[in-house]
Enzyme design. Sequence first.
Site, PDB file in Angstrom:
ATOM      1  CG  ASP A 158      -1.930  -1.159   1.311  1.00 35.02           C
ATOM      2  OD1 ASP A 158      -2.015  -1.949   0.090  1.00 35.02           O
ATOM      3  OD2 ASP A 158      -2.815  -1.356   2.250  1.00 35.02           O
ATOM      4  CE  LYS A 163      -3.731  -4.104   0.935  1.00 34.95           C
ATOM      5  NZ  LYS A 163      -4.518  -3.467   1.978  1.00 34.95           N
ATOM      6  CB  CYS A 170      -2.324  -2.666   5.443  1.00 32.56           C
ATOM      7  SG  CYS A 170      -3.956  -1.766   5.357  1.00 32.56           S
TER       8      CYS A 170
END
Length: 504
Positions: free
Chosen positions: A30, A142, A175
């Site tokens: 991310d 995702k 995450c």
Amino acid sequence: MWTARVASEPYLWPYDGNLRPDNTALLVIDMQVDFCGKGGYVDLMGYDLSLTQAPIEPIRQAVKWLRALAACREYGYLVIHTREGHRADLSDLPANKEWRSKQIGAGIGQPGPAGRVLVRGEAGWGLIPELAPLPGEPVIDKPGKGSFYATDLDLLLRRGGVRNLVLCGITTDVCVHTTMRDANDRGYECLLLSDATGATDPKNHAAALEMVKKQGGVFGAVADVAAFVSAVTPPVRKMLAAEADASAADGAVANGHANGNGAAPEEVASAEPAVAVLPDAVPYPYSFPVGRSALVMIDFQRDFMEAGGFGASLGNDVERLRACLPGAAALLASCRAAGMHVVHTLEAHKPDLTDLHPAKFTRGNLPAGMRIGDVLSGDMGRILIRNEPGNGIVPEVAPAEGELLLFKPGKGAFYATNLEEWLRARGVTHLLFAGVTTEVCVQTSMREANDRGFDSLLVTDATESYFPQFKAAAVEMITAQGGIVGWTSTSSQVAAALSACEKV
């Protein structure tokens, strides 16, 4: 096998020293404008961007080094990137996640300086240019915090033979940690790069690192980028040196990639696994490595196969099912003699029925006394309930000590069970199926296995249906289109192949 370990805490990683380019991947999580860029999601929430930008340079160094290794022919480590984001219509955005984002002033899907917040295709959703993927580097999109939920990451890693996962990115406590926990539960050996991760709160970052190291490394190990880079280079150098030596020897055994699976030179010289070949399998010959294969015996339970059981109470002729028992027993004996893994499944529910979907409970509009959980008789006990007499496996194919006995609440053997993890942990790649009924539980399990990449064979005289036409149709479906689901053969052919097993 080449061995290399990273100087990490609380143990040297990986635990067994099996660190090679072909079994290790770096997961960059991310690194998006929304999380570390001006006008993005984190910026809109009012956090200090320097905290989420801190990992950028360490990640660049790790990625740069791994990409440099990729120039050494096929010896590069796999680099995978993830992006958190949602569909433009927000149909994959849970209501509670949307509500929480609005409470903090950065509603997902709302307009912002970098476009709609956390929406795929918007500027803020994109990966930052400093860490842009190279052509060929996978990008996993995702909708959640974890990288495994609702994505094909696990499939990509399994297909690529990856067992070691190195994690970096943002944020450490959300995450990155969720992904590491998910990976750990799936059996991956995980390393978290401490200086290549960051969080919106330094205390959370530090706590997340400590959590990994507790209990002897409950989720894996922690190291910095420098330690990781210094550890990953020797295996590649050894491989290159081995290749050079092999070339100089003019015909000597080639380096570890000569056998197609990344094995080191000393592994290449070792004995290959025994492989059984079924030349008459349909639609074409089927071969399976005996040590990496398992026999899956589906639902040979009294509830379905004996007079007085659930199947018989529904008006079915159980003798049709029992016709496959000789073939199934012979198949089981052959596979046991060959030392194969064996799995037995039972369709069964918990006594409190908490794993029974209402749709399944009411299906068939059955009267009271004939529904799942009801007492069918004193001899059979409650219908399809774990450990009830009717839920036992018939004696002709009873499990032996050491064989896996698996309760499954659905028709498929993979749904809501640990079957896949159990098979992966043992290196199983090929499955032989037997059981009842062919068109329901057996075929469902075989289709699940096929989607998970297992090469599957149905042993036709070791499976049966209450309805002959349905068995015939199921067999036809499995072998259609060049074996779209798998292969078929017979128990006698399997026994002959195992007894004549050859080295290849």
